[in-house]
Scaffold this motif. Structure first.
Motif, PDB file in Angstrom:
ATOM      1  N   ARG A 190      44.955 -26.835  34.103  1.00  0.00           N
ATOM      2  CA  ARG A 190      45.973 -27.208  35.100  1.00  0.00           C
ATOM      3  C   ARG A 190      45.924 -26.258  36.298  1.00  0.00           C
ATOM      4  O   ARG A 190      45.985 -26.700  37.458  1.00  0.00           O
ATOM      5  CB  ARG A 190      47.365 -27.205  34.443  1.00  0.00           C
ATOM      6  N   PRO A 195      48.048 -29.732  40.725  1.00  0.00           N
ATOM      7  CA  PRO A 195      49.035 -30.676  40.163  1.00  0.00           C
ATOM      8  C   PRO A 195      48.679 -32.141  40.323  1.00  0.00           C
ATOM      9  O   PRO A 195      49.309 -32.997  39.683  1.00  0.00           O
ATOM     10  CB  PRO A 195      50.300 -30.350  40.971  1.00  0.00           C
ATOM     11  N   ASP A 196      47.695 -32.478  41.155  1.00  0.00           N
ATOM     12  CA  ASP A 196      47.452 -33.900  41.465  1.00  0.00           C
ATOM     13  C   ASP A 196      46.453 -34.579  40.533  1.00  0.00           C
ATOM     14  O   ASP A 196      46.221 -35.787  40.650  1.00  0.00           O
ATOM     15  CB  ASP A 196      46.972 -34.043  42.914  1.00  0.00           C
ATOM     16  N   THR A 198      45.466 -35.957  36.949  1.00  0.00           N
ATOM     17  CA  THR A 198      46.115 -36.383  35.702  1.00  0.00           C
ATOM     18  C   THR A 198      45.400 -35.736  34.516  1.00  0.00           C
ATOM     19  O   THR A 198      44.169 -35.758  34.444  1.00  0.00           O
ATOM     20  CB  THR A 198      46.038 -37.916  35.573  1.00  0.00           C
ATOM     21  N   GLU A 220      53.685 -30.533  27.751  1.00  0.00           N
ATOM     22  CA  GLU A 220      54.691 -31.293  28.513  1.00  0.00           C
ATOM     23  C   GLU A 220      55.102 -30.472  29.745  1.00  0.00           C
ATOM     24  O   GLU A 220      55.222 -31.013  30.850  1.00  0.00           O
ATOM     25  CB  GLU A 220      55.893 -31.547  27.610  1.00  0.00           C
ATOM     26  N   LYS A 221      55.263 -29.160  29.537  1.00  0.00           N
ATOM     27  CA  LYS A 221      55.638 -28.287  30.675  1.00  0.00           C
ATOM     28  C   LYS A 221      54.539 -28.241  31.720  1.00  0.00           C
ATOM     29  O   LYS A 221      54.793 -27.940  32.889  1.00  0.00           O
ATOM     30  CB  LYS A 221      55.897 -26.854  30.165  1.00  0.00           C
ATOM     31  N   LEU A 222      53.299 -28.477  31.306  1.00  0.00           N
ATOM     32  CA  LEU A 222      52.155 -28.436  32.235  1.00  0.00           C
ATOM     33  C   LEU A 222      51.928 -29.786  32.913  1.00  0.00           C
ATOM     34  O   LEU A 222      50.952 -29.969  33.644  1.00  0.00           O
ATOM     35  CB  LEU A 222      50.885 -28.020  31.486  1.00  0.00           C
ATOM     36  N   GLY A 223      52.812 -30.753  32.653  1.00  0.00           N
ATOM     37  CA  GLY A 223      52.724 -32.051  33.312  1.00  0.00           C
ATOM     38  C   GLY A 223      51.633 -32.948  32.761  1.00  0.00           C
ATOM     39  O   GLY A 223      51.094 -33.789  33.488  1.00  0.00           O
ATOM     40  N   LEU A 225      49.977 -36.095  30.785  1.00  0.00           N
ATOM     41  CA  LEU A 225      50.414 -37.491  30.689  1.00  0.00           C
ATOM     42  C   LEU A 225      50.651 -37.906  29.250  1.00  0.00           C
ATOM     43  O   LEU A 225      51.598 -38.609  28.950  1.00  0.00           O
ATOM     44  CB  LEU A 225      49.364 -38.409  31.332  1.00  0.00           C
ATOM     45  N   ASP A 247      59.616 -36.088  25.799  1.00  0.00           N
ATOM     46  CA  ASP A 247      59.641 -36.994  26.957  1.00  0.00           C
ATOM     47  C   ASP A 247      58.229 -37.474  27.262  1.00  0.00           C
ATOM     48  O   ASP A 247      58.018 -38.609  27.677  1.00  0.00           O
ATOM     49  CB  ASP A 247      60.208 -36.279  28.189  1.00  0.00           C
ATOM     50  N   MET A 248      57.239 -36.584  27.070  1.00  0.00           N
ATOM     51  CA  MET A 248      55.836 -36.947  27.318  1.00  0.00           C
ATOM     52  C   MET A 248      55.413 -38.061  26.353  1.00  0.00           C
ATOM     53  O   MET A 248      55.905 -38.139  25.223  1.00  0.00           O
ATOM     54  CB  MET A 248      54.966 -35.716  27.091  1.00  0.00           C
TER      55      MET A 248
END
Ligand code: MG
Length: 390
Positions: A190, A195-196, A198, A220-223, A225, A247-248
């Protein structure tokens, strides 16, 4: 038109891929291995092909009695017949049924001179691809550290990919698995790609619930998918438990037996937010279409497992899945080369990170029949040299 012959040609080719005893693909020194070309032929001279098919022995004892004399366009009838045969034989797993089913779709498309995805009903011709990074190893310059994953991910983004999936370190590699090391690799990637891009994770498949929850919450904290198969999929209740805490998205099941029926149970039980199924694992194109439609009925994304022509075509018939899985990829194996039995690369990615389905009839594989003929050997083994089912 009737099916008149089914033949397997086992041939040699050179590869840098091999499998460890748990079945993971590993990179190493180039060596000879084998693959099988399955050919289904009719009394009118129509032919369909699939690679990595069953051995001639399995074809002679199980497939021929079920298929010879059948109309090759009766794919549903043939598929249900093979499925029933599974009840009392352990020599006909879903993967082998898939190879036969895919060869029948290829035959129909070649006979009608139309690509398979248009025969089913087209939804698109281009698909965003994600780079599927191979499982970790202990090779210097390979995938031995979080920094290796980060450096390789930067290369893949330069190649055009807008999405990347990591497979991290798995047994039997010494020291693996380790959830903290997995998190470190995900964090390093990451950090490297920003951040862009996936990101997704497909870790060791035998963590316990607490390990799977810790790992999922950290990425999940690292965004990320999705988290894919962190536990044994036979325990559906473990996935209901995990999915209820995140949530992920939880993606699954990938390798669970039972084709569309076991996956329907996952959907109605809330064990996943995004459905998973590969043409190989669920038994072919015929059953995966049922799964795609099941997912549509429940407003679910369905992510197709694995690359290759068979998965490309079904992806082009659906609007409820994002990605084509491009892999596996490793820093020490040359990328974007056709297999030796292909004249051209089936799935080159473009600058926007998409793959385009070929317009050739059937599954559209550009087969080098001369290569297969010149390297055929007298051996009926199932090829396991390639990094995926194709
Ligand atoms: Mg997977």
């Amino acid at each position: 038109m009737k099916i008149s012959d089914i033949k397997v040609d086992t041939f040699r080719y050179r590869t840098k891929w091999f499998r460890d005893y748990e079945g993971h693909s590993c990179a190493g020194a180039e060596r000879w291995t084998t693959n099988n070309m399955l050919t289904i032929r009719t009394d009118e001279g129509a032919e369909g092909y699939f690679f990595a098919g069953p051995s001639q022995g399995v074809v002679d004892s199980l497939i021929k009695p079920a298929l010879l004399g059948q109309d090759p366009f009766f794919r549903e009838k043939i598929w249900q017949r093979m499925r029933r045969m599974q009840k009392l034989t352990n020599s006909l797993p879903d993967m082998l049924i898939a190879h036969v089913d895919c060869a029948l779709w290829d035959l129909a498309g070649r006979y009608l001179q139309i690509p398979v995805y248009k025969m089913i009903g087209a939804a698109r011709t281009r698909i965003p691809a994600y780079a599927s990074i191979n499982a970790g190893d202990d090779i210097p310059g390979g995938l031995s550290s979080p920094e290796d994953y980060a450096r390789f991910s930067e290369e893949l983004v330069r190649d055009g990919f807008k999405a990347i999936k990591l497979h991290t370190w798995m047994s039997p590699l010494p020291g693996a698995p380790d959830v903290k090391r997995d998190v470190a690799a995900c964090a390093a990637v990451r950090e490297a790609v920003g951040p862009d891009i996936t990101l997704m994770l497909d870790p060791h498949h035998h963590y316990d619930r607490i390990e799977a929850l810790y790992l999922s919450r950290e990425i999940e904290k690292l965004g990320f998918l999705w988290i894919e198969e962190p536990m044994n999929e036979y325990s559906m209740s473990s996935y209901v438990w995990l999915n209820g805490k995140l949530d992920m998205a939880v993606l699954g099941p990938e390798n669970l037996e039972g084709s569309y029926q076991s996956r329907a149970e996952w959907v109605t039980s809330g064990a996943c937010d995004m459905l998973r199924g590969g043409t190989g694992e669920v038994g072919g194109i015929t059953p995966i279409l049922k799964l795609i439609h099941l997912a549509q009925a429940f407003n679910l994304r369905m992510e197709v497992h694995g690359g290759g022509p068979h998965n490309m075509h079904v992806l082009c018939t659906m609007d409820n899945g994002w990605f084509y899985e491009w892999g596996l990829l490793h820093p020490m194996v040359e990328r974007y080369r056709p297999f030796p039995w292909q004249k051209t690369l089936y799935d080159p990615i473009d600058a926007e990170g998409f793959v385009q389905v070929p317009e050739r009839p059937g599954l559209g594989d550009d087969i080098d029949f001369d290569y297969v003929r010149e390297h055929t050997i007298d051996e009926g083994a199932v090829g396991r040299g390639a990094p995926d089912v194709y």
